[in-house]
Every structure is written in C-alpha cells, then in structure tokens.
Design a protein around this motif. Structure first.
Motif, PDB file in Angstrom:
ATOM      1  N   GLU A   4       0.852  -1.181   0.000  1.00 41.27           N
ATOM      2  CA  GLU A   4       0.000   0.000   0.000  1.00 41.27           C
ATOM      3  C   GLU A   4       0.891   1.235   0.000  1.00 41.27           C
ATOM      4  O   GLU A   4       1.909   1.281   0.703  1.00 41.27           O
ATOM      5  N   TYR A   5       0.512   2.213  -0.796  1.00 46.57           N
ATOM      6  CA  TYR A   5       1.307   3.441  -0.928  1.00 46.57           C
ATOM      7  C   TYR A   5       0.592   4.621  -0.290  1.00 46.57           C
ATOM      8  O   TYR A   5      -0.626   4.605  -0.105  1.00 46.57           O
ATOM      9  N   ASP A   6       1.364   5.647   0.022  1.00 46.55           N
ATOM     10  CA  ASP A   6       0.752   6.900   0.460  1.00 46.55           C
ATOM     11  C   ASP A   6       0.078   7.588  -0.718  1.00 46.55           C
ATOM     12  O   ASP A   6      -1.064   8.036  -0.634  1.00 46.55           O
ATOM     13  N   VAL A   7       0.818   7.676  -1.849  1.00 49.67           N
ATOM     14  CA  VAL A   7       0.321   8.403  -3.035  1.00 49.67           C
ATOM     15  C   VAL A   7       0.553   7.557  -4.278  1.00 49.67           C
ATOM     16  O   VAL A   7       1.660   7.049  -4.483  1.00 49.67           O
ATOM     17  N   ILE A   8      -0.469   7.397  -5.082  1.00 50.44           N
ATOM     18  CA  ILE A   8      -0.323   6.802  -6.415  1.00 50.44           C
ATOM     19  C   ILE A   8      -0.489   7.917  -7.442  1.00 50.44           C
ATOM     20  O   ILE A   8      -1.471   8.663  -7.401  1.00 50.44           O
ATOM     21  N   VAL A   9       0.477   8.039  -8.343  1.00 48.51           N
ATOM     22  CA  VAL A   9       0.406   9.002  -9.447  1.00 48.51           C
ATOM     23  C   VAL A   9       0.137   8.221 -10.719  1.00 48.51           C
ATOM     24  O   VAL A   9       0.890   7.305 -11.070  1.00 48.51           O
ATOM     25  N   VAL A  10      -0.934   8.554 -11.417  1.00 50.97           N
ATOM     26  CA  VAL A  10      -1.331   7.860 -12.643  1.00 50.97           C
ATOM     27  C   VAL A  10      -0.893   8.686 -13.843  1.00 50.97           C
ATOM     28  O   VAL A  10      -1.390   9.791 -14.065  1.00 50.97           O
ATOM     29  N   GLY A  11       0.061   8.176 -14.604  1.00 46.13           N
ATOM     30  CA  GLY A  11       0.553   8.882 -15.786  1.00 46.13           C
ATOM     31  C   GLY A  11       1.980   9.352 -15.591  1.00 46.13           C
ATOM     32  O   GLY A  11       2.321   9.939 -14.566  1.00 46.13           O
ATOM     33  N   GLY A  12       2.813   9.101 -16.603  1.00 46.26           N
ATOM     34  CA  GLY A  12       4.235   9.427 -16.492  1.00 46.26           C
ATOM     35  C   GLY A  12       4.660  10.583 -17.367  1.00 46.26           C
ATOM     36  O   GLY A  12       5.826  10.643 -17.791  1.00 46.26           O
ATOM     37  N   MET A  37       6.932   2.264 -19.488  1.00 46.33           N
ATOM     38  CA  MET A  37       8.102   2.786 -18.778  1.00 46.33           C
ATOM     39  C   MET A  37       9.090   3.459 -19.728  1.00 46.33           C
ATOM     40  O   MET A  37       9.917   4.265 -19.306  1.00 46.33           O
ATOM     41  N   GLY A  38       8.996   3.124 -21.019  1.00 47.20           N
ATOM     42  CA  GLY A  38       9.922   3.700 -21.991  1.00 47.20           C
ATOM     43  C   GLY A  38       9.551   5.094 -22.448  1.00 47.20           C
ATOM     44  O   GLY A  38      10.320   5.732 -23.183  1.00 47.20           O
ATOM     45  N   THR A  39       8.370   5.571 -22.045  1.00 50.18           N
ATOM     46  CA  THR A  39       7.948   6.908 -22.501  1.00 50.18           C
ATOM     47  C   THR A  39       7.717   7.862 -21.336  1.00 50.18           C
ATOM     48  O   THR A  39       6.985   8.844 -21.465  1.00 50.18           O
ATOM     49  N   ILE A  40       8.338   7.605 -20.200  1.00 44.93           N
ATOM     50  CA  ILE A  40       8.251   8.545 -19.082  1.00 44.93           C
ATOM     51  C   ILE A  40       8.823   9.896 -19.524  1.00 44.93           C
ATOM     52  O   ILE A  40       9.894   9.961 -20.125  1.00 44.93           O
ATOM     53  N   VAL A 116      10.197   6.562  -4.428  1.00 41.58           N
ATOM     54  CA  VAL A 116       9.497   6.402  -5.708  1.00 41.58           C
ATOM     55  C   VAL A 116       9.613   4.966  -6.196  1.00 41.58           C
ATOM     56  O   VAL A 116      10.711   4.439  -6.346  1.00 41.58           O
ATOM     57  N   ASP A 117       8.463   4.320  -6.435  1.00 47.37           N
ATOM     58  CA  ASP A 117       8.399   3.030  -7.106  1.00 47.37           C
ATOM     59  C   ASP A 117       7.684   3.209  -8.436  1.00 47.37           C
ATOM     60  O   ASP A 117       6.989   4.215  -8.649  1.00 47.37           O
ATOM     61  N   PHE A 118       7.824   2.206  -9.318  1.00 44.38           N
ATOM     62  CA  PHE A 118       7.223   2.277 -10.646  1.00 44.38           C
ATOM     63  C   PHE A 118       6.382   1.030 -10.910  1.00 44.38           C
ATOM     64  O   PHE A 118       6.696  -0.058 -10.412  1.00 44.38           O
ATOM     65  N   TRP A 119       5.331   1.183 -11.710  1.00 43.14           N
ATOM     66  CA  TRP A 119       4.535   0.037 -12.139  1.00 43.14           C
ATOM     67  C   TRP A 119       4.036   0.311 -13.541  1.00 43.14           C
ATOM     68  O   TRP A 119       3.443   1.338 -13.810  1.00 43.14           O
ATOM     69  N   GLN A 120       4.331  -0.636 -14.475  1.00 46.23           N
ATOM     70  CA  GLN A 120       3.912  -0.472 -15.872  1.00 46.23           C
ATOM     71  C   GLN A 120       2.583  -1.186 -16.077  1.00 46.23           C
ATOM     72  O   GLN A 120       2.507  -2.412 -16.035  1.00 46.23           O
TER      73      GLN A 120
END
Length: 624
Positions: A4-12, A37-40, A116-120
């Motif tokens: 579980e995260y504090d904040v999820i950001v949708v869109g890179g 992940m290749g278009t952040i 910061v974590d990432f999820w594709q």
C-alpha cells in the motif's frame, strides 16, 4: 500483491513526473503507474521548454524544488531569452531540448529519488469503498491501495487520433488510449468534456536545404533555467531555422480540406486557439500570403526535425506535397505525419485550489485532464498536486500560491474560478501582477516557501539569501558612489543623453532610459570594481539590482495593489454558506457561486457573472 502506498500518481508525463517527485521528496511512499516505462517524460509535441510566460513557470517550478528546470538545463541544445527588447516583466527563457535526453534524465532523477516506485500498467478505475478513495485498479486486474491518488492522464482518456479521413483509438501515436476512468468519474457525479490538440510532422533533417532558410542561433551568452549550481550554461548550441509557407503551399493544403477532420465534422471538440493548425491558419487568415515555419532539431545527434508551425491533421499525402513547396523542404522526407487527437477532460471548476476534487476526497487532478495545454502548465500542476496529496494525508493545510505569488497561482486560480472550455495556455497578459512575477526573481519569491514545506533544499535557500545580500550591497554602492562628468559624459553623449554638469550618484544616471548597469560600469573603473566586489562576480545579482532600481516605482505600485486585493483573499467564506438566503444577490451570482463554491471573497470577486454589488452583499454578511 503490491504494497500500500501513500500516493499513487497515474501517468508518467510532465505532470506525473513532477507530482511523483514532489510527494516522494516530502516523504510519502509514491507509486508512479504508467502504461509504458519507456515513454516517461516524453516530449510528445515540440522538443522545447519555456517561452513567453511558460519560461516563468519553469523557473517557478525550479525555485519551489521541482525538477523541470534542472532537467531542461542538462538536456538543452539551445537557450534563448525572448523579449529582451521589452521590459523585464516580459523576458522569457526558452530552451530547445534533446528529446531523448530529456526523457532519460527525468527517469534517472526519479529512479534515484527515495520513496518512488514504478509500475507499468494501465489504470482503468479507482477503488472507492464506502465513499472513500482507497487506490486504483489496473487493466491487468491488479488492485493497488493508497491514501491519495493523483490523476495525470494527459491525452489518453478515450483518446481518438485523427489523420485525414482516418481515425483510430490512441493516446499518442503508437500508444493505446485509456478507458474506464471517465465513465467511473461520470458515475460519481463528475462533469466531463472533450478537447483537441495536434502535432506537426517529423522529417528527416538530411533532406532539408538549410541554405534557403534563416538561421536562428541561440544566445551569445546563454543563461539557464535552474537556479541551482548543479547545472551550467551551454557552451555549444544547435541552431534552429526559419522558413515560410507561400501561396502554392496554401493552395495544396486547401485541396485536402474536404478530407480534413477539422472541416468535415469528424472533430467536434475545441482546440487551442493560440496554437492553431496550419489548415486553420490559412482558413482564418486567408489574407496572409505566408506563415512562419521553424525547423527544430530534436537532439544533439538525431537527424529528426520537428516542423514547428505546421501542426495538421490533413491526409498524409497532402501534408507531404504541401511541405515540398516550402523553401528548403523541396526534397523533404517525412518520418511521421502530423495528426490531431481528441481526449476527455474534466472542467477544473470541480477542484479546489489544492487541485483536490470536491466530490472525492484525496483524489487530485493535474495537467491536461484539467483542460490545460503545454508541458510547463502540466508540470506546475503536477508539482502542486503532489505536494498537496502529501500534505492532505498527513493532516496538514494545503499549499496554495496566490495570484501575486506566482504564475502558477494565476494558472490554478484561473482554472478553479473561471474554468475553461478550450485548452488553457498561460500568457503574461493573464497575470495582473506580472511586474512582480518576473523570471529573474522566481527564486526570491518562492524558494523560502518551497524550503518551508520541505521541497526546496537548504542549499537552494542559502543561494537565494546570498543573491539577496549581494543585490543589497550593489544597490548601496550605486546609492553612495558618485560618478564624474569626465568619466560618464563621453558615454552619455554617444547615446544622445544629456551630459551631467557635476558629480552625481551613479543610481541617478542608471535611472535614465536606455542605460544598462553594465554600460555604466564601463565608464568608471572604480565603480566597476566596487560593484564586482559587492556582487562577488555574480551576474544574477547585478541584473537583479539593476531591475530593482530602474523599476522601483512600478514594483512598489504593484506591491500596493497586491496588498489591497489580498485583503479580500483573507476574508474566508464559510463552507456551509447558503447563497439562496441572500435576497440581494443576483440569480446569476447564486448559480455561479453554488457551482464554484469560492473559499474567499477574492475568489468570489473573480467569478464571471458575480458583480461588485454581489461582493458588497457578502462583505456586509461577513462583517467586513
């Protein structure tokens, strides 16, 4: 199962990167979810940052502790300060970027940022349990839980790409659109709309004849965006080139109008008025014989060229044939055609100034989802949304910039208070305090605020304090040092300015029009030495002192006006106020204020349809 995260950001994109960076730097565990992940941080349109008013925004992001200014500096291939022939309120930095390096540097910055974590994956919905936001669901069937969510979906929400008579679903060329979120939000009571934007073709630079174009080099002494010492001005630069369309170009473009989605009804949404497509230009401005076209390199080593000024959704064969009539483009090879894209947005009057939605607590919107256009506008909203998501879940007051604090404050207040029915772009004319909101003093205005919330570093704050002390020292020198007729008169006569008859303070000479501090310093070795010692050889401090002296009267007047207007900003309107109970309020005022729910008298006064007499009624009720 993800944590579980504090904040999820949708869109890179630009908003998502700033939002993730901000919330993570403030200490919130943050997950950035992106479809690829290749278009952040991809520069999906022009390979540039800044420009008129937009450059001020990038400087403000940097002053607050965001990443866009730093990333622009380390990926730049050209730097220009625009509008130098005008007053300093209009000076606007702009940089061409290496598009691939820009994206790479953003990803590297996020990867080395703690928290910061990432999820594709594609986010297709929100998890809402018993009326509370709990996280997001994804196309792969994942449920990821969080305390807050920031939506920065760009042009991907039900994106539809138009190219001539063809249209196909997508959020960007070669990338799929996002589905599910709009429909869910509408079910929760949100109002949505459609907007359009477009992009020009990309071409092979080897096929262009630059000898037929006008070279546009960068500045001789380029500056940089970031106030931090971790970046340096460019030593080498790549040129852009200007050429023009002609009547033949326009004739060919018109042959495709019957197949254009702009004119055959396929596109029903509103596009950016201030960045029209080439077919829109020649239709609306039929009397003009030519339009500027910029050939902009996309990086240091690539041959790809961005054809700025030729945004279009005409069929690809018409695009190519028309381009071949432009001087220098006779043998052009096209890599990919221009296209238009329609996408969903949510009228931003549904947000508070923190960018949190009014309908769903702990849900924040930033970027094109709010109806804006431009990397800079999106990035600034991302930063504010990321900061406020962190503050909200930690029970702290929101971070809100006023209209006299920053262009970012103007942008958000315009969106929240007035809404927008066309893609919103920032201009200096939108800011009533633009003499205060200059690009040269963004660090002075905002770094202390950024440091106070934990985003701008102590090193940044120390650098601002040094700049201020140097500026004061330079001003003292100019107030006390006298220049003699023998030293200064030859220069004054050369510029047809009246000579002095006796020694006068250097400041009085500087106050004359068309005289710069650097020119004045050259008339007196003693004055020059004193100023350089006071400035500790810092060019920014010298420029700051000059602006503060030459524009002191204008700055003082704007500060007085800002103080007067801010008195209304300090008068809070109760959240539970019932406007219908005021018989003296106009029906339109009741309707508009019920929709916007202004939090202060100042905000209420800026709502279209609310009159000064309506504000007077509220002032009496609130005891002011």
């Amino acid at each position: 199962m993800l944590q579980e995260y504090d904040v999820i950001v949708v869109g890179g994109g630009h908003a998502g990167c700033e939002a993730a960076l901000a919330s993570a730097k403030l200490g919130s565990s943050t997950l950035l979810v992106t479809m690829n992940m290749g278009t952040i941080a991809q520069m999906s349109c022009n390979p540039a940052m800044g420009g008129v008013a937009k450059g001020q925004i990038v400087r403000e992001i940097d002053a607050l502790g965001g990443g866009s200014g730093y990333i622009t500096d380390v990926s730049a291939i050209q730097f220009k300060m625009l509008n130098l022939s005008k007053g300093p309120a209009m000076w606007s930095p702009r940089a061409q970027s290496d598009r691939l390096r820009f994206a790479e540097e953003w990803r590297l910055l996020l990867e080395k940022t703690d928290n910061v974590d990432f999820w594709q994956d594609m986010v297709d919905g929100l998890i809402i349990e018993e009326g509370e936001l709990k996280g997001v669901t994804t196309a792969m069937g994942m449920k990821i839980y969080s305390k807050a969510v920031v939506l920065t979906n760009g042009t991907f929400l039900n994106g539809l790409i138009h190219l001539g008579e063809k249209n196909f679903k997508g959020g960007r060329t070669g990338e799929r659109a996002s589905y599910g979120i709009t429909e869910q939000l509408e079910g929760l009571g949100f109002e949505s709309g459609r907007m359009k934007t477009g992009t020009p073709p990309r071409v092979d630079g080897r096929s262009l004849d630059y000898s037929k174009m006008e070279e546009q080099p960068g500045d001789d002494n380029p500056q940089k965006f970031s106030y931090r010492s971790t970046t340096q001005p460019l030593k080498e630069q790549r040129s852009c080139y200007i050429t023009y369309t002609n009547n033949k170009t326009h004739e060919i473009l018109r042959t495709g109008f019957d197949r254009s989605p702009m004119f055959n009804g396929a596109i029903k949404s509103v596009g950016p008025r201030y960045c029209p497509s080439i077919e829109d230009k020649i239709n609306r401005f039929a009397e003009r014989e030519r339009h500027q076209i910029f050939a902009e390199p996309e990086g240091w080593n690539t041959i790809e060229i961005y054809v700025n000024g030729f945004s279009t959704s005409l069929p690809e064969d018409v695009q190519l044939e028309a381009m071949k009539t432009i001087p220098g483009f006779e043998n052009v090879k096209m890599f990919r055609p221009g296209y238009a894209i329609e996408y969903d947005y949510f009228p931003p009057t549904q947000l508070s100034h923190s960018l949190e939605t009014k309908l769903v607590e702990n849900l924040f919107f930033a970027g094109q989802i709010n109806g804006t256009t431009g990397y800079e506008e999106a990035a600034s909203q991302g930063l504010i949304a990321g900061v406020n998501a962190h503050l909200k879940i930690n029970g702290k007051d929101p971070f809100i910039l006023s209209r006299s604090d920053a262009y970012i404050g103007v942008l958000i207040d315009d969106l929240i208070t007035k809404g927008t029915k066309e893609p919103y772009r920032m201009f200096t004319s939108r800011a009533e305090f633009r003499i205060l909101l200059r690009q040269d003093n963004a660090d002075i205005r905002l770094t202390e605020m950024g440091n106070k919330i934990g985003l701008a570093s102590n090193d940044q704050l120390e650098a601002v304090q040094k700049k201020l002390s140097r500026t004061k020292a330079i001003k003292r020198v100019l107030e006390k040092h006298s220049v003699s007729p023998e030293d200064v008169n030859p220069f004054l006569e050369s510029i047809k300015s009246s000579p002095i008859k006796q020694k006068v303070k250097a400041q009085s000479v500087l106050l004359r029009p068309n005289i710069t501090l650097n020119e004045l310093m050259e008339t007196s070795p003693e004055l020059k030495e004193k100023i350089l010692v006071a400035a500790e050889n810092n060019e920014e401090a010298i420029q700051q002192a000059e602006i503060q002296i030459k524009y002191a009267g204008y700055i003082s007047r704007e500060q007085d006006n800002a103080l007067k207007l801010n008195k209304l900003e300090n008068v809070k309107i109760p959240a539970d106020i019932t406007y219908e109970s005021f018989s003296s309020l106009s029906a339109e005022a009741v309707e508009k204020m019920n929709k916007i729910r202004p939090t202060t008298l100042g905000q209420a006064s800026r709502i279209s349809g609310v009159s000064p007499s309506d504000i007077s009624v509220l002032m009496v009720y609130l005891g002011n």
